[in-house]
Write an enzyme that holds these catalytic residues in place. Structure first.
Site, PDB file in Angstrom:
ATOM      1  N   LYS A   1      28.297   7.195  12.498  1.00  0.00           N
ATOM      2  CA  LYS A   1      26.873   7.228  12.799  1.00  0.00           C
ATOM      3  C   LYS A   1      26.136   7.916  11.648  1.00  0.00           C
ATOM      4  O   LYS A   1      26.646   8.900  11.077  1.00  0.00           O
ATOM      5  CB  LYS A   1      26.673   7.979  14.114  1.00  0.00           C
ATOM      6  CG  LYS A   1      25.264   7.990  14.663  1.00  0.00           C
ATOM      7  CD  LYS A   1      25.277   8.682  16.019  1.00  0.00           C
ATOM      8  CE  LYS A   1      23.915   8.823  16.630  1.00  0.00           C
ATOM      9  NZ  LYS A   1      23.985   9.498  17.949  1.00  0.00           N
TER      10      LYS A   1
ATOM     11  N   SER B   1      21.477   6.688  21.269  1.00  0.00           N
ATOM     12  CA  SER B   1      21.238   6.807  19.834  1.00  0.00           C
ATOM     13  C   SER B   1      22.426   6.341  19.004  1.00  0.00           C
ATOM     14  O   SER B   1      22.264   5.990  17.841  1.00  0.00           O
ATOM     15  CB  SER B   1      20.854   8.241  19.462  1.00  0.00           C
ATOM     16  OG  SER B   1      21.957   9.094  19.361  1.00  0.00           O
TER      17      SER B   1
ATOM     18  N   SER C   1      24.294   9.544  24.494  1.00  0.00           N
ATOM     19  CA  SER C   1      24.310   8.681  23.327  1.00  0.00           C
ATOM     20  C   SER C   1      25.679   8.221  22.858  1.00  0.00           C
ATOM     21  O   SER C   1      25.771   7.497  21.891  1.00  0.00           O
ATOM     22  CB  SER C   1      23.574   9.335  22.167  1.00  0.00           C
ATOM     23  OG  SER C   1      22.258   8.844  22.154  1.00  0.00           O
TER      24      SER C   1
END
Length: 535
Positions: free
Chosen positions: A106, A187, A211
């Site tokens: 990420k 997210s 998330s």
């Protein structure tokens, strides 16, 4: 590491196939870690060839064709690193479970290389990070190949209550590989969509509240949100040191367990991990197909009832668990569930300002040095940074005082006590349970850049089961459980601190008998037509 607050290479189209277990698919893009390792050890596959295939799939699926926007940047040195790993394979007497396996990170996880770490923000693109995050150091030490950075909700979804999950100014809007007009959720949206679409073997996501769980569930994969302090957060763009953690996202429990094995452990840069080495272990030891037998699992009906498809799949899952020898206690009340939201928000606002300012001090070369600088940058660059939604959470956090404020310390004490000892632990003890169970989320919603997300975790009237373990800092794992209208639906197991072995055993036992995973079909909309990938 997103918030979810109650207040607030195959070059042709993949077709629907009979249910598979992730990793059974013959193509290397969907193969399990164990299968890939077997092929590599036998000389039938190289890390270079696998990396090349993933890079080509990213080009054909992520940047053309369906245009998922799941990958924000690929590693310019990926093929060079793969070639070096291939040369080192024969020399390495001991190879970790991820040796030669491509991994996406990420884009809030630092890499001390030529890639950026931007949290999706244009304000963070002046210079790369100075060094690897601790979990990246562990991945590299075990021979994993960092393939690139995945797109995310900008600032891990902690900028506005009206944000669209999976959108960042740097990466655009991530789309679900199952239906392109649907939202990938949470997210860690790019990590979830990329793994589901076969753009990478495994990915690392981060979670503050929802998330990892939400994008894993929405994209039909497995996500593990570890106990806070099991995986180091040093070198990760923060929201809250009380709730932030990184964790694996994969197409199977086995792959997620293998990845957790590599990234778990103590780190002197993160004081929260002081006890991690005493609990970190080889989590693949708990991959028992009989893992449900004799386990006492409590159903938290307070976290159900929001969406009929999720409830139906939950009930089907319960029947399957009973058939495999699980003892189901239904319902189980989770105390204080509706009392967590306000305290959580106060904690996150205070800690975001404090933690982000500390993190920015570790990033030489950036023009922004504080949250106040970021607010000013977004105002100057509003056309690019705020085309759909604002930054009211930034502004609320900036208005907070130091962590010595009584408002913060009392909210933190309340949140910890009600979510952990008086919440999850109390429910487990009252019924002598091994784990708690709830729907992860219902089928994912249509992406809406105007009104933002239609799902908020922690609010029982809307859906989502992430809040209690997130606030407590306890582990949770979501597993694919079925489909509704071509969209994946998952269930989530959660338990007390350091209960990852039990949760993995339960999740694996469920997965092996349900085999709910299916490859994505890249439909243009639910009930629509597949979007062809470019040759």
């Amino acid at each position: 590491m997103s918030r979810r607050l109650p207040s607030l290479v195959v070059f042709t189209t993949l077709l629907v196939s009979p249910p598979l277990l992730a990793g059974d698919a013959p193509d290397a893009a969907f193969a399990s870690i164990a299968t890939l390792r077997q092929r590599m050890d036998a000389g039938a596959l190289s890390s270079t060839a696998l990396t090349q295939q993933f890079l080509e799939r990213i080009g054909h699926i992520d940047r053309s064709g369906p245009s998922l926007h799941a990958v924000i940047e690929t590693n310019p040195d990926a093929l060079l690193i793969a070639a070096e790993l291939d040369r080192g394979r024969a020399r390495a007497s001991r190879r970790g479970p991820l040796y030669g396996i491509p991994v996406l990170l990420k884009d809030n996880i630092d890499t001390g290389d030529r890639m950026l770490t931007s949290a999706g923000s244009l304000a963070m693109t002046d210079a790369p990070a100075a060094r690897d995050a601790a979990l990246v150091e562990r991945l590299r030490a075990h021979g994993a190949l960092i393939l690139g950075k995945s797109n995310l909700s900008e600032w891990a979804n902690f900028r506005s209550n009206h944000a669209s999950s999976g959108w960042s100014a740097r990466g655009g809007q991530t789309r679900s590989p199952y239906a392109l007009d649907r939202n990938p959720c949470g997210s860690s949206a790019g990590s979830g969509a990329a793994v589901a679409a076969g753009l990478v073997t495994v990915a690392i996501g981060t979670e503050t509240d929802g998330s990892i769980l939400c994008p894993a569930a929405a994209n039909g994969i497995v996500g593990i949100k570890p106990t806070l302090g099991l995986v180091s957060r040093s070198g990760i763009v923060p929201i809250s040191h009380s709730q932030d953690t990184a964790g694996p996202m994969a197409r199977s429990v086995a792959d997620a367990a293998a990845t957790l094995t590599v990234i778990a452990g103590s780190d002197t840069r993160d004081p929260a991990t002081v006890d991690a080495d005493r609990h970190a272990t080889d989590y693949t030891r708990f991959l028992d197909s009989r893992g449900l037998r004799g386990k006492r699992i409590g159903v938290v009906r307070q976290l159900a009832g929001a969406e009929p498809n999720a409830d139906r799949i939950l009930d089907e899952a319960i029947a399957q668990m009973k058939a495999q020898g699980a003892i189901i206690v239904d319902p189980v009340e989770l105390p204080h569930l509706k009392e967590l939201g306000d305290a959580e928000l106060i904690v996150l606002l205070y800690e975001f300002k404090h933690d982000l300012n500390q993190y920015l001090a570790t990033r030489p070369g950036l023009k922004v040095k504080s949250l106040a600088d970021l607010i000013a940058f977004n105002q100057r660059e509003a056309a690019r940074e705020m085309p759909w939604f604002g930054q009211e959470l930034f502004e609320q956090a900036q208005a907070k005082g130091p962590l010595s404020d009584e408002a913060y310390t009392s909210a933190l004490a309340k949140a910890r006590q009600l979510s952990g000892p008086d919440g999850i632990d109390a429910a487990l003890k009252a019924h002598r349970l091994d784990a708690l169970l709830a729907p992860s989320w219902g089928p994912t919603f249509v992406t809406d850049p105007v009104l933002g997300d239609h799902v908020v975790s922690g609010n029982p009237t809307i859906g989502g089961a992430s809040q209690p373990p997130a606030v407590a800092g306890y582990p949770s794992i979501t597993v694919p459980a079925g489909f509704a209208h071509d969209l994946p639906v998952g269930i989530v197991f959660f338990g007390t601190r350091w209960s990852e072995p039990t949760l993995i055993a339960i999740a694996y036992g469920f997965e092996q008998h349900t085999r709910a995973w299916q490859p994505p079909t890249f439909l243009d909309t639910v009930g629509g037509k597949p979007v062809a990938t470019t040759p």
